[in-house]
Scaffold this motif. Structure first.
Motif, PDB file in Angstrom:
ATOM      1  N   ALA A 105      -6.236  -1.756   5.382  1.00 16.46           N
ATOM      2  CA  ALA A 105      -6.882  -0.701   4.601  1.00 16.46           C
ATOM      3  C   ALA A 105      -7.268   0.479   5.495  1.00 16.46           C
ATOM      4  O   ALA A 105      -7.001   1.632   5.160  1.00 16.46           O
ATOM      5  CB  ALA A 105      -8.110  -1.252   3.889  1.00 16.46           C
ATOM      6  N   ALA A 106      -7.879   0.176   6.635  1.00 15.35           N
ATOM      7  CA  ALA A 106      -8.297   1.241   7.553  1.00 15.35           C
ATOM      8  C   ALA A 106      -7.095   1.995   8.107  1.00 15.35           C
ATOM      9  O   ALA A 106      -7.121   3.221   8.230  1.00 15.35           O
ATOM     10  CB  ALA A 106      -9.128   0.649   8.681  1.00 15.35           C
TER      11      ALA A 106
ATOM     12  N   ALA B 216      -3.142   7.980  -6.866  1.00 14.92           N
ATOM     13  CA  ALA B 216      -4.021   8.864  -6.107  1.00 14.92           C
ATOM     14  C   ALA B 216      -4.902   8.097  -5.141  1.00 14.92           C
ATOM     15  O   ALA B 216      -5.250   8.593  -4.070  1.00 14.92           O
ATOM     16  CB  ALA B 216      -4.891   9.681  -7.074  1.00 14.92           C
ATOM     17  N   GLN B 217      -5.307   6.869  -5.515  1.00 17.36           N
ATOM     18  CA  GLN B 217      -6.169   6.051  -4.661  1.00 17.36           C
ATOM     19  C   GLN B 217      -5.709   4.602  -4.739  1.00 17.36           C
ATOM     20  O   GLN B 217      -5.526   4.066  -5.834  1.00 17.36           O
ATOM     21  CB  GLN B 217      -7.624   6.143  -5.109  1.00 17.36           C
ATOM     22  N   VAL B 218      -5.521   3.984  -3.574  1.00 16.39           N
ATOM     23  CA  VAL B 218      -5.153   2.572  -3.492  1.00 16.39           C
ATOM     24  C   VAL B 218      -6.278   1.827  -2.785  1.00 16.39           C
ATOM     25  O   VAL B 218      -6.797   2.301  -1.767  1.00 16.39           O
ATOM     26  CB  VAL B 218      -3.826   2.376  -2.729  1.00 16.39           C
ATOM     27  N   MET B 219      -6.651   0.671  -3.323  1.00 18.80           N
ATOM     28  CA  MET B 219      -7.710  -0.123  -2.729  1.00 18.80           C
ATOM     29  C   MET B 219      -7.280  -1.583  -2.671  1.00 18.80           C
ATOM     30  O   MET B 219      -6.582  -2.077  -3.569  1.00 18.80           O
ATOM     31  CB  MET B 219      -9.014   0.019  -3.512  1.00 18.80           C
ATOM     32  N   LEU B 220      -7.700  -2.273  -1.608  1.00 19.24           N
ATOM     33  CA  LEU B 220      -7.434  -3.693  -1.447  1.00 19.24           C
ATOM     34  C   LEU B 220      -8.727  -4.466  -1.623  1.00 19.24           C
ATOM     35  O   LEU B 220      -9.780  -4.043  -1.149  1.00 19.24           O
ATOM     36  CB  LEU B 220      -6.845  -3.989  -0.065  1.00 19.24           C
ATOM     37  N   THR B 221      -8.637  -5.601  -2.302  1.00 16.40           N
ATOM     38  CA  THR B 221      -9.821  -6.416  -2.522  1.00 16.40           C
ATOM     39  C   THR B 221      -9.904  -7.530  -1.485  1.00 16.40           C
ATOM     40  O   THR B 221      -8.903  -7.967  -0.922  1.00 16.40           O
ATOM     41  CB  THR B 221      -9.819  -7.036  -3.934  1.00 16.40           C
TER      42      THR B 221
ATOM     43  N   GLN C  14      -4.078   2.322   6.784  1.00 21.50           N
ATOM     44  CA  GLN C  14      -3.212   2.959   5.787  1.00 21.50           C
ATOM     45  C   GLN C  14      -3.941   4.007   4.947  1.00 21.50           C
ATOM     46  O   GLN C  14      -3.364   4.570   4.030  1.00 21.50           O
ATOM     47  CB  GLN C  14      -2.635   1.894   4.850  1.00 21.50           C
ATOM     48  N   GLY C  15      -5.216   4.230   5.235  1.00 24.45           N
ATOM     49  CA  GLY C  15      -5.968   5.188   4.438  1.00 24.45           C
ATOM     50  C   GLY C  15      -6.266   4.690   3.036  1.00 24.45           C
ATOM     51  O   GLY C  15      -6.411   5.472   2.094  1.00 24.45           O
ATOM     52  N   ALA C  16      -6.363   3.369   2.881  1.00 23.18           N
ATOM     53  CA  ALA C  16      -6.700   2.773   1.586  1.00 23.18           C
ATOM     54  C   ALA C  16      -8.158   2.338   1.592  1.00 23.18           C
ATOM     55  O   ALA C  16      -8.794   2.254   2.646  1.00 23.18           O
ATOM     56  CB  ALA C  16      -5.786   1.579   1.296  1.00 23.18           C
ATOM     57  N   GLY C  17      -8.695   2.047   0.431  1.00 18.85           N
ATOM     58  CA  GLY C  17     -10.062   1.552   0.340  1.00 18.85           C
ATOM     59  C   GLY C  17     -10.107   0.034   0.433  1.00 18.85           C
ATOM     60  O   GLY C  17      -9.088  -0.646   0.321  1.00 18.85           O
ATOM     61  N   TYR C  18     -11.306  -0.482   0.637  1.00 20.29           N
ATOM     62  CA  TYR C  18     -11.524  -1.928   0.711  1.00 20.29           C
ATOM     63  C   TYR C  18     -12.705  -2.282  -0.173  1.00 20.29           C
ATOM     64  O   TYR C  18     -13.751  -1.619  -0.132  1.00 20.29           O
ATOM     65  CB  TYR C  18     -11.805  -2.357   2.154  1.00 20.29           C
TER      66      TYR C  18
ATOM     67  N   VAL D  44       0.837  -1.194   0.000  1.00 20.88           N
ATOM     68  CA  VAL D  44       0.000   0.000   0.000  1.00 20.88           C
ATOM     69  C   VAL D  44       0.876   1.249   0.000  1.00 20.88           C
ATOM     70  O   VAL D  44       0.654   2.186  -0.782  1.00 20.88           O
ATOM     71  CB  VAL D  44      -0.955   0.004   1.199  1.00 20.88           C
ATOM     72  N   THR D  45       1.881   1.282   0.859  1.00 19.86           N
ATOM     73  CA  THR D  45       2.764   2.440   0.935  1.00 19.86           C
ATOM     74  C   THR D  45       3.470   2.678  -0.396  1.00 19.86           C
ATOM     75  O   THR D  45       3.566   3.818  -0.874  1.00 19.86           O
ATOM     76  CB  THR D  45       3.806   2.246   2.049  1.00 19.86           C
ATOM     77  N   GLY D  46       3.956   1.597  -1.009  1.00 18.98           N
ATOM     78  CA  GLY D  46       4.631   1.739  -2.291  1.00 18.98           C
ATOM     79  C   GLY D  46       3.716   2.273  -3.372  1.00 18.98           C
ATOM     80  O   GLY D  46       4.114   3.123  -4.176  1.00 18.98           O
ATOM     81  N   LEU D  47       2.479   1.807  -3.392  1.00 13.69           N
ATOM     82  CA  LEU D  47       1.546   2.258  -4.419  1.00 13.69           C
ATOM     83  C   LEU D  47       0.993   3.649  -4.128  1.00 13.69           C
ATOM     84  O   LEU D  47       0.670   4.398  -5.059  1.00 13.69           O
ATOM     85  CB  LEU D  47       0.406   1.252  -4.569  1.00 13.69           C
TER      86      LEU D  47
END
Length: 246
Positions: free
Chosen positions: A193-194, A154-159, A196-200, A146-149
């Motif tokens: 996700a929560a 602009a937006q990183v999300m995990l499935t 790192q400020g990423a989406g889920y 997540v950090t690398g991406l």
């Protein structure tokens, strides 16, 4: 989705025979053919200022189960996003059959960080589940991804980790055991996700034979289409402003 024989010692007497049987009999399908990138025009034919879409991950990003990447998750998602947004989508798939999160950090991430992306999806979990990657290590690797991406997107999300308990091609009790572990691994995805400020993104698709490839594990073209549609529905609710920006 390979190497089912990596099992915890306490479970070996019961599960090892099934795992060895799956290893011996499972149908091995190839990755989708190149190209693994493309440009989908907007509905009006425009190609300017496209949404830059990246998928990083395991066999489903590599398109196992279909012949062409256009039929796989990346290509289908790009087409549906172009329709939803009325905007061109420039997409790239960076995947590997059998990849762990550690493999993505070492081999796939360096291939994509030199470009800027509007949306990056991390699609992982099956191989880390079956290889018994420890949960602290799994979380650490997801955080690194997540950090690398985030440095180039602009937006990183995990499935969601696919629910192996619904993979009917796996025998019981192996299927149930992997299903329980996949659920635990998915809790870690939500936690990362929560934090790192990423989406889920949940895996919003039916797990029925009609939507699976010949191997009984990977999605068919129709399965990938439904998976992509579920992602588009969730993105429309969670990130409409960001995705609509030109």
């Amino acid at each position: 989705m390979s190497h089912w024989w990596y099992l915890a010692a306490p479970a070996l007497p019961l599960l090892l025979p099934q795992a060895l049987w799956v290893k011996r009999t499972a149908l091995r399908l190839p990755e989708a053919a190149a190209p693994w990138h493309g440009l989908v025009p907007a509905p009006d034919g425009a190609v300017a200022a496209p949404l830059r879409l990246l998928l990083v991950g395991e066999s489903t990003v590599a398109g196992v189960g279909v012949e062409q990447q256009g039929e796989a998750l990346s290509g289908q998602l790009a087409c549906q996003l172009a329709q939803q947004l009325g905007r061109a989508v420039q997409w790239q798939a960076a995947g590997r059959n059998g990849a762990l999160a550690a493999d993505c950090i070492k081999d796939l991430l360096p291939q994509v960080v030199d470009r800027q992306w509007d949306l990056a999806l991390i699609v992982l979990g099956v191989n880390d589940t079956t290889h018994l990657t420890s949960r602290p290590r799994w979380r650490r690797h997801l955080q690194q991804l997540v950090t690398g991406l985030q440095a180039c997107s602009a937006q990183v999300m995990l499935t969601e980790v696919p629910p192996l308990g619904h993979f009917r091609a796996l025998p019981q009790p192996l299927r149930g055991w992997f299903g329980l572990r996949a659920g635990l691994m998915n809790r870690d995805v939500q936690r990362v996700a929560a934090g790192q400020g990423a989406g889920y993104l949940s895996l919003d698709m039916p797990f029925e034979v009609a939507y699976l490839a010949r191997d009984g594990y990977h999605p068919s073209a129709e399965g990938y289409r439904l998976w992509a549609a579920g992602i588009v529905r969730q993105l429309a609710l969670s990130e409409p402003a960001a995705l609509g920006a030109g």
